[in-house]
Motif scaffolding. Structure first.
Motif, PDB file in Angstrom:
ATOM      1  N   LEU A  15       0.836  -1.196   0.000  1.00  0.00           N
ATOM      2  CA  LEU A  15       0.000   0.000   0.000  1.00  0.00           C
ATOM      3  C   LEU A  15       0.873   1.249   0.000  1.00  0.00           C
ATOM      4  O   LEU A  15       1.724   1.431   0.880  1.00  0.00           O
ATOM      5  N   ALA A  16       0.654   2.130  -0.957  1.00  0.00           N
ATOM      6  CA  ALA A  16       1.381   3.396  -1.008  1.00  0.00           C
ATOM      7  C   ALA A  16       0.905   4.311   0.117  1.00  0.00           C
ATOM      8  O   ALA A  16      -0.299   4.423   0.385  1.00  0.00           O
ATOM      9  N   VAL A  17       1.866   4.960   0.792  1.00  0.00           N
ATOM     10  CA  VAL A  17       1.528   5.921   1.849  1.00  0.00           C
ATOM     11  C   VAL A  17       2.368   7.170   1.637  1.00  0.00           C
ATOM     12  O   VAL A  17       2.873   7.419   0.549  1.00  0.00           O
ATOM     13  N   GLY A  18       2.528   7.989   2.678  1.00  0.00           N
ATOM     14  CA  GLY A  18       3.300   9.216   2.549  1.00  0.00           C
ATOM     15  C   GLY A  18       4.797   8.981   2.604  1.00  0.00           C
ATOM     16  O   GLY A  18       5.275   7.842   2.697  1.00  0.00           O
ATOM     17  N   ASP A  19       5.548  10.073   2.577  1.00  0.00           N
ATOM     18  CA  ASP A  19       6.996  10.012   2.501  1.00  0.00           C
ATOM     19  C   ASP A  19       7.600   9.573   3.829  1.00  0.00           C
ATOM     20  O   ASP A  19       7.364  10.187   4.855  1.00  0.00           O
ATOM     21  N   ARG A  20       8.362   8.495   3.817  1.00  0.00           N
ATOM     22  CA  ARG A  20       9.082   7.924   4.955  1.00  0.00           C
ATOM     23  C   ARG A  20       8.149   7.420   6.067  1.00  0.00           C
ATOM     24  O   ARG A  20       8.127   7.925   7.185  1.00  0.00           O
ATOM     25  N   PRO A  21       7.369   6.378   5.776  1.00  0.00           N
ATOM     26  CA  PRO A  21       6.483   5.820   6.813  1.00  0.00           C
ATOM     27  C   PRO A  21       7.286   5.205   7.944  1.00  0.00           C
ATOM     28  O   PRO A  21       8.258   4.478   7.707  1.00  0.00           O
TER      29      PRO A  21
ATOM     30  N   TYR B  33       8.737  12.396   6.723  1.00  0.00           N
ATOM     31  CA  TYR B  33       9.091  13.536   5.875  1.00  0.00           C
ATOM     32  C   TYR B  33       7.868  14.332   5.440  1.00  0.00           C
ATOM     33  O   TYR B  33       7.970  15.544   5.189  1.00  0.00           O
ATOM     34  N   ALA B  34       6.720  13.678   5.358  1.00  0.00           N
ATOM     35  CA  ALA B  34       5.509  14.363   4.897  1.00  0.00           C
ATOM     36  C   ALA B  34       4.833  15.158   5.997  1.00  0.00           C
ATOM     37  O   ALA B  34       4.017  16.050   5.714  1.00  0.00           O
ATOM     38  N   GLY B  35       5.110  14.839   7.256  1.00  0.00           N
ATOM     39  CA  GLY B  35       4.410  15.490   8.359  1.00  0.00           C
ATOM     40  C   GLY B  35       2.941  15.118   8.393  1.00  0.00           C
ATOM     41  O   GLY B  35       2.091  15.940   8.750  1.00  0.00           O
ATOM     42  N   THR B  36       2.646  13.869   8.026  1.00  0.00           N
ATOM     43  CA  THR B  36       1.255  13.443   7.910  1.00  0.00           C
ATOM     44  C   THR B  36       1.066  12.049   8.507  1.00  0.00           C
ATOM     45  O   THR B  36       2.035  11.339   8.812  1.00  0.00           O
ATOM     46  N   VAL B  37      -0.198  11.654   8.611  1.00  0.00           N
ATOM     47  CA  VAL B  37      -0.592  10.292   8.960  1.00  0.00           C
ATOM     48  C   VAL B  37      -1.507   9.773   7.855  1.00  0.00           C
ATOM     49  O   VAL B  37      -2.525  10.400   7.540  1.00  0.00           O
ATOM     50  N   SER B  38      -1.133   8.659   7.235  1.00  0.00           N
ATOM     51  CA  SER B  38      -1.982   8.018   6.230  1.00  0.00           C
ATOM     52  C   SER B  38      -2.993   7.119   6.926  1.00  0.00           C
ATOM     53  O   SER B  38      -2.664   6.424   7.893  1.00  0.00           O
TER      54      SER B  38
ATOM     55  N   LEU C  27      -9.231  -1.065   7.011  1.00  0.00           N
ATOM     56  CA  LEU C  27      -8.756  -2.429   7.225  1.00  0.00           C
ATOM     57  C   LEU C  27      -9.541  -3.456   6.417  1.00  0.00           C
ATOM     58  O   LEU C  27      -8.997  -4.504   6.048  1.00  0.00           O
ATOM     59  N   ASP C  28     -10.804  -3.190   6.126  1.00  0.00           N
ATOM     60  CA  ASP C  28     -11.600  -4.189   5.397  1.00  0.00           C
ATOM     61  C   ASP C  28     -11.251  -4.234   3.913  1.00  0.00           C
ATOM     62  O   ASP C  28     -11.166  -5.304   3.301  1.00  0.00           O
ATOM     63  N   THR C  29     -11.025  -3.075   3.309  1.00  0.00           N
ATOM     64  CA  THR C  29     -10.758  -3.026   1.862  1.00  0.00           C
ATOM     65  C   THR C  29      -9.302  -2.730   1.515  1.00  0.00           C
ATOM     66  O   THR C  29      -8.912  -2.881   0.359  1.00  0.00           O
ATOM     67  N   LEU C  30      -8.536  -2.255   2.497  1.00  0.00           N
ATOM     68  CA  LEU C  30      -7.159  -1.792   2.305  1.00  0.00           C
ATOM     69  C   LEU C  30      -7.081  -0.593   1.354  1.00  0.00           C
ATOM     70  O   LEU C  30      -6.040  -0.327   0.748  1.00  0.00           O
ATOM     71  N   GLU C  31      -8.183   0.131   1.265  1.00  0.00           N
ATOM     72  CA  GLU C  31      -8.217   1.342   0.452  1.00  0.00           C
ATOM     73  C   GLU C  31      -7.760   2.547   1.277  1.00  0.00           C
ATOM     74  O   GLU C  31      -8.048   2.633   2.478  1.00  0.00           O
ATOM     75  N   PRO C  32      -7.067   3.519   0.639  1.00  0.00           N
ATOM     76  CA  PRO C  32      -6.686   4.741   1.358  1.00  0.00           C
ATOM     77  C   PRO C  32      -7.914   5.596   1.638  1.00  0.00           C
ATOM     78  O   PRO C  32      -8.793   5.738   0.780  1.00  0.00           O
ATOM     79  N   LEU C  33      -7.967   6.163   2.835  1.00  0.00           N
ATOM     80  CA  LEU C  33      -9.100   6.997   3.240  1.00  0.00           C
ATOM     81  C   LEU C  33      -8.729   8.468   3.364  1.00  0.00           C
ATOM     82  O   LEU C  33      -9.548   9.346   3.077  1.00  0.00           O
ATOM     83  N   ALA C  34      -7.531   8.750   3.828  1.00  0.00           N
ATOM     84  CA  ALA C  34      -7.148  10.144   4.069  1.00  0.00           C
ATOM     85  C   ALA C  34      -5.661  10.212   4.340  1.00  0.00           C
ATOM     86  O   ALA C  34      -5.010   9.198   4.632  1.00  0.00           O
ATOM     87  N   GLU C  35      -5.116  11.430   4.227  1.00  0.00           N
ATOM     88  CA  GLU C  35      -3.778  11.725   4.719  1.00  0.00           C
ATOM     89  C   GLU C  35      -3.893  13.000   5.547  1.00  0.00           C
ATOM     90  O   GLU C  35      -4.219  14.062   5.018  1.00  0.00           O
ATOM     91  N   LEU C  36      -3.659  12.875   6.841  1.00  0.00           N
ATOM     92  CA  LEU C  36      -3.924  13.942   7.793  1.00  0.00           C
ATOM     93  C   LEU C  36      -2.640  14.670   8.167  1.00  0.00           C
ATOM     94  O   LEU C  36      -1.640  14.035   8.521  1.00  0.00           O
TER      95      LEU C  36
END
Length: 320
Positions: free
Chosen positions: A221-227, A243-248, A252-261
């Motif tokens: 699963l792709a997420v932000g910079d430097r998980p 590096y992104a200053g975020t939380v991806s 859990l059911d679909t493994l789909e991305p929901l947000a990057e906070l």
């Protein structure tokens, strides 16, 4: 209670409301034990009031941490090669100086064992949880970092950064069960409530999802910079991106991305609270962000000592 926005230092009326709620007899709040590397300290935060209720001196630049269900706190200090067991008020009850580079830690409270990764020597130490005496050593790949125990206590997982893989051990027999290739430079990892293992790969900016029983890789699963780290709440996975200053956020059911906070600068340690929030230590901001796992809003920002890392299970659930 949950704050709706802002931080304790920017919105003192919210802190006052929290204090009044506690005074009125609300349940005890979770506590966060945040290792702060630059400050040679550990910040103890009341997650209901947002207050730093104590600041322990932990010499040697602490990073790793593990909190037991009884409130015992273990700190890992790479620079001083030291692991400590702390009791109430931060008193050091046991200390071990290890010949290597201690990094991550995971507590097996039922078996009275503390696992510690050796960054320099491709091994894990198994320590007696009370005395911190070495029970045995387990072979690992190059530069083991994050450690996690499965929800049923059957498996120990180690992220081996320079081997690009995860090793899984039978926690009862302390023997190697299997090794699984993952992405580039895995560092932090965590078991979802259903037993799947999520591994953050800081070099390839993705998360590998593993069936730990078979060793099958289920998804990348792709997420932000430097998980860096992974936590779970409200049927979702939360991944801190340094590096992104975020939380991806991942379903859990679909493994789909929901947000990057957006959170603070250089988020690292991440853990779930008992009331459905996610706590994220922001190393460069000296803060702990709290996210409502359902609404996906950052609901508070709490001050810590200098350089919060909180690499490990740093939350103690004290409420109902």
């Amino acid at each position: 209670m949950r704050w709706s926005s802002g931080s304790v230092r920017r919105a003192p009326e919210l802190a006052l409301a929290a204090l009044l709620a506690v005074a009125a007899g609300s349940a005890a709040a979770d506590l966060a034990f945040v290792t702060c590397q630059n400050g040679n300290a550990l910040s103890v935060l009341d997650l209901e009031t947002g207050a730093e209720t104590a600041r322990w001196s932990v010499p040697g630049k602490p990073a790793g941490v593990a909190v037991g269900p009884d409130g015992t706190v273990y700190t890992v200090v790479p620079d001083a090669r030291t692991v400590r067991r702390h009791g109430p008020g931060g008193k050091v009850l046991a200390e071990a100086v290890l010949d290597g580079g201690p990094m991550g830690a995971a507590l097996d409270a039922d078996r009275s064992r503390l696992y510690v990764s050796d960054w320099y020597n491709a091994r894990l130490w198994v320590l007696e949880a009370e005395t911190l005496k070495v029970i045995t050593e387990l072979p690992a790949g190059a530069a083991p970092a994050g450690l996690a125990l499965s929800p049923d206590g059957a498996l120990l997982a180690a992220a081996e950064r320079d081997a690009d893989r995860v090793s899984l051990y039978d926690a009862e027999t302390m023997t190697l069960a299997r090794r699984v290739p993952v992405g580039t430079r895995p560092f932090g990892l965590g078991f979802a409530p259903d037993g799947r293992l999520f591994v953050g790969n800081v070099g390839s900016n993705d998360v590998t999802v593993i069936d730990p029983t078979s060793g099958a890789r289920l998804a990348t699963l792709a997420v932000g910079d430097r998980p860096y780290g992974v936590a779970f709440a409200a049927g979702r996975a939360f991944v801190s991106n340094q590096y992104a200053g975020t939380v991806s956020v991942i379903a859990l059911d679909t493994l789909e991305p929901l947000a990057e906070l957006a959170v603070g600068d250089y988020p690292e340690g991440i853990a779930a609270t008992s009331d459905g929030r996610i706590a994220v230590a922001n190393w460069f901001d000296n803060t702990l962000s709290l996210i409502d796992a359902r609404s996906l809003e950052v609901v508070a920002e709490l001050d810590t000592a200098d350089g919060p890392r909180a690499f490990g299970a740093f939350i103690l659930a004290t409420g109902d």
